[in-house]
Design an enzyme around this catalytic site. Structure first.
Site, mmCIF file in Angstrom:
data_model
loop_
_atom_site.group_PDB
_atom_site.id
_atom_site.type_symbol
_atom_site.label_atom_id
_atom_site.label_comp_id
_atom_site.label_asym_id
_atom_site.label_seq_id
_atom_site.Cartn_x
_atom_site.Cartn_y
_atom_site.Cartn_z
ATOM 1 N N ASP A 1 9.972 -4.997 -2.890
ATOM 2 C CA ASP A 1 9.394 -5.734 -1.759
ATOM 3 C C ASP A 1 8.279 -6.632 -2.304
ATOM 4 O O ASP A 1 7.333 -6.974 -1.594
ATOM 5 C CB ASP A 1 8.851 -4.710 -0.736
ATOM 6 C CG ASP A 1 8.650 -5.292 0.659
ATOM 7 O OD1 ASP A 1 9.315 -6.289 0.986
ATOM 8 O OD2 ASP A 1 7.831 -4.743 1.419
ATOM 9 N N PRO B 1 0.795 -1.236 0.000
ATOM 10 C CA PRO B 1 0.000 0.000 0.000
ATOM 11 C C PRO B 1 0.826 1.285 0.000
ATOM 12 O O PRO B 1 0.266 2.358 -0.127
ATOM 13 C CB PRO B 1 -0.821 -0.119 1.285
ATOM 14 C CG PRO B 1 0.027 -0.953 2.198
ATOM 15 C CD PRO B 1 0.771 -1.920 1.318
ATOM 16 N N LYS C 1 11.636 -13.106 -0.162
ATOM 17 C CA LYS C 1 10.571 -13.614 0.715
ATOM 18 C C LYS C 1 10.465 -15.117 0.546
ATOM 19 O O LYS C 1 10.401 -15.601 -0.578
ATOM 20 C CB LYS C 1 9.245 -12.944 0.350
ATOM 21 C CG LYS C 1 9.283 -11.451 0.638
ATOM 22 C CD LYS C 1 8.024 -10.763 0.170
ATOM 23 C CE LYS C 1 8.100 -9.287 0.396
ATOM 24 N NZ LYS C 1 7.562 -8.843 1.675
HETATM 25 C C1 LIG Z 1 4.682 -6.902 1.160
HETATM 26 S S1 LIG Z 1 3.735 -6.059 -0.015
HETATM 27 C C2 LIG Z 1 4.682 -4.602 -0.245
HETATM 28 C C3 LIG Z 1 4.574 -3.624 0.866
HETATM 29 C C4 LIG Z 1 5.177 -2.294 0.519
HETATM 30 N N1 LIG Z 1 6.627 -2.379 0.376
HETATM 31 C C5 LIG Z 1 4.860 -1.254 1.554
HETATM 32 O O1 LIG Z 1 5.780 -0.792 2.244
HETATM 33 O O2 LIG Z 1 3.702 -0.865 1.679
HETATM 34 C C6 LIG Z 1 4.034 -6.952 -1.469
HETATM 35 C C7 LIG Z 1 3.387 -6.391 -2.697
HETATM 36 O O3 LIG Z 1 3.852 -7.120 -3.819
HETATM 37 C C8 LIG Z 1 2.837 -6.969 -4.804
HETATM 38 N N2 LIG Z 1 3.066 -7.853 -5.944
HETATM 39 C C9 LIG Z 1 2.919 -9.200 -6.037
HETATM 40 N N3 LIG Z 1 3.244 -9.614 -7.277
HETATM 41 C C10 LIG Z 1 3.613 -8.507 -7.973
HETATM 42 C C11 LIG Z 1 4.068 -8.274 -9.295
HETATM 43 N N4 LIG Z 1 4.201 -9.271 -10.167
HETATM 44 N N5 LIG Z 1 4.363 -7.013 -9.655
HETATM 45 C C12 LIG Z 1 4.229 -5.986 -8.801
HETATM 46 N N6 LIG Z 1 3.801 -6.149 -7.538
HETATM 47 C C13 LIG Z 1 3.499 -7.390 -7.122
HETATM 48 C C14 LIG Z 1 1.571 -7.213 -4.034
HETATM 49 O O4 LIG Z 1 0.463 -6.688 -4.720
HETATM 50 C C15 LIG Z 1 1.865 -6.493 -2.731
HETATM 51 O O5 LIG Z 1 1.310 -5.205 -2.727
#
Ligand SMILES: C[S@@+](CC[C@H](N)C(=O)[O-])C[C@H]1O[C@@H](n2cnc3c(N)ncnc32)[C@H](O)[C@@H]1O
Length: 301
Positions: free
Chosen positions: A233, A177, A262
């Protein structure tokens, strides 16, 4: 204790450190002793170089022996709590205030000690982290960031000893977010935030943030151009992240990279080793990481 090093496992990740070391000689709570000089280990939050075994008849004698080695000491305690507190009382006070983000990491040498039993202290004046037991504590912001993930980036940038500068360009992959985007934008840098999911409205509205909806993996470095900071991330398998990082490295278009690996289920040690082997980089478990590691490759100033 000649030719032994002590490694303090990140809390909850003792098994990962045990596997990573492979030849643990002894364990005292989260502290593991292994032969040889200090090795690069991702799952150790603090590494005690050349620890010494002090045989002492009293707490006063232990304090004297520690003070003779250096001024600043921090206890690691997994048992003998009262004995630890009594010894701490006899040592010079060490203040370990939480950092305001942007302040540099402490630089004063901080030794670590632990009571092994009632008459034996293990002590190392020289430790890899200047934070108490490797724990980087910050004065948190409970209002502005939309998720607690911002603390990982605060810690990574503090350890990097470098922040994005106003006007630099950051690419934040997996930004939703918006905790990391909030940190990056707060430095005055410009941020391009990529995610399939939206940013929190307050973060998307920041004047130096541009949100692009989409996948981090569909993005060709050449289509973005040079970036000063590439941050990821993204939730994905570490192997997939490695391919993405390799693409950016071979493009030469990212100056500084900070990425979270991760793990889902089992830890992928093989891929972690590949990340650790990338020249000029480091792989570590931040105190704010969960079942994750943070990989960084920073431009030389
Ligand atoms: C742990 S959250 C990130 C939190 C963020 N760093 C923060 O501080 O708010 C991981 C994110 O990776 C995104 N995600 C998963 N697969 C993705 C992709 N192929 N490309 C971009 N984002 C992706 C998810 O939608 C999610 O919002």
């Amino acid at each position: 204790m000649s030719d032994v090093t002590a490694y303090l496992a990140a809390e909850g990740f003792e098994a990962d450190l045990r596997t990573e070391l492979g030849d643990v000689l002894a364990e005292h709570g989260r502290l593991m002793l292994a032969p040889g000089p200090a090795r690069q280990t991702a799952w150790a939050q603090n590494i005690w170089r050349q620890p010494q075994r002090l045989e002492v008849a009293s707490i006063g004698e232990a304090a004297k022996a520690l003070r003779a080695l250096q001024r600043n000491w921090w206890p690691y305690e997994f048992h003998l709590h009262r004995r630890t507190a009594l010894l701490v009382d006899k040592l010079p006070k060490v203040s370990a205030k939480p950092l305001v983000f942007g302040q540099p990491a402490p630089t004063a040498p901080l030794g670590s000690f632990v009571w092994l039993d009632e008459s034996t202290v293990l002590a190392a004046p020289d430790c890899s982290s200047a934070f108490p037991n490797g724990d980087a504590a910050f004065i948190e912001d409970h209002q502005a960031p939309p998720a607690r993930a911002y603390l990982k980036l605060w810690e990574a940038l503090t350890l990097a000893g470098n922040l994005p500068k106003p006007g630099e360009l950051c690419l934040d992959l997996g930004a939703s977010p918006g905790g990391w985007t909030w940190v990056l934008a707060g430095t005055g840098a410009r941020v391009i935030s990529i995610d399939k999911a939206p940013l929190a409205p307050a973060i998307a509205a920041l004047p130096n943030v541009e949100y692009r909806q989409g996948s981090a993996f569909g993005l060709e470095p050449e289509a973005v151009g040079p970036v000063d900071w590439l941050c990821s991330d993204v939730i994905c398998y570490p192997e997939r992240l490695l391919r993405l990082v390799e693409r950016w490295l071979s493009s030469g278009l990212a100056r500084n990279l900070i990425c979270t690996l991760k793990f889902q289920g089992e830890t992928d040690f093989a891929t972690a080793r590949k990340f650790a082997g990338i020249p000029g980089s480091r792989l570590l478990h931040l105190s704010h990481n969960k079942h994750e590691l943070t990989w960084m490759r920073l431009a030389t100033p």
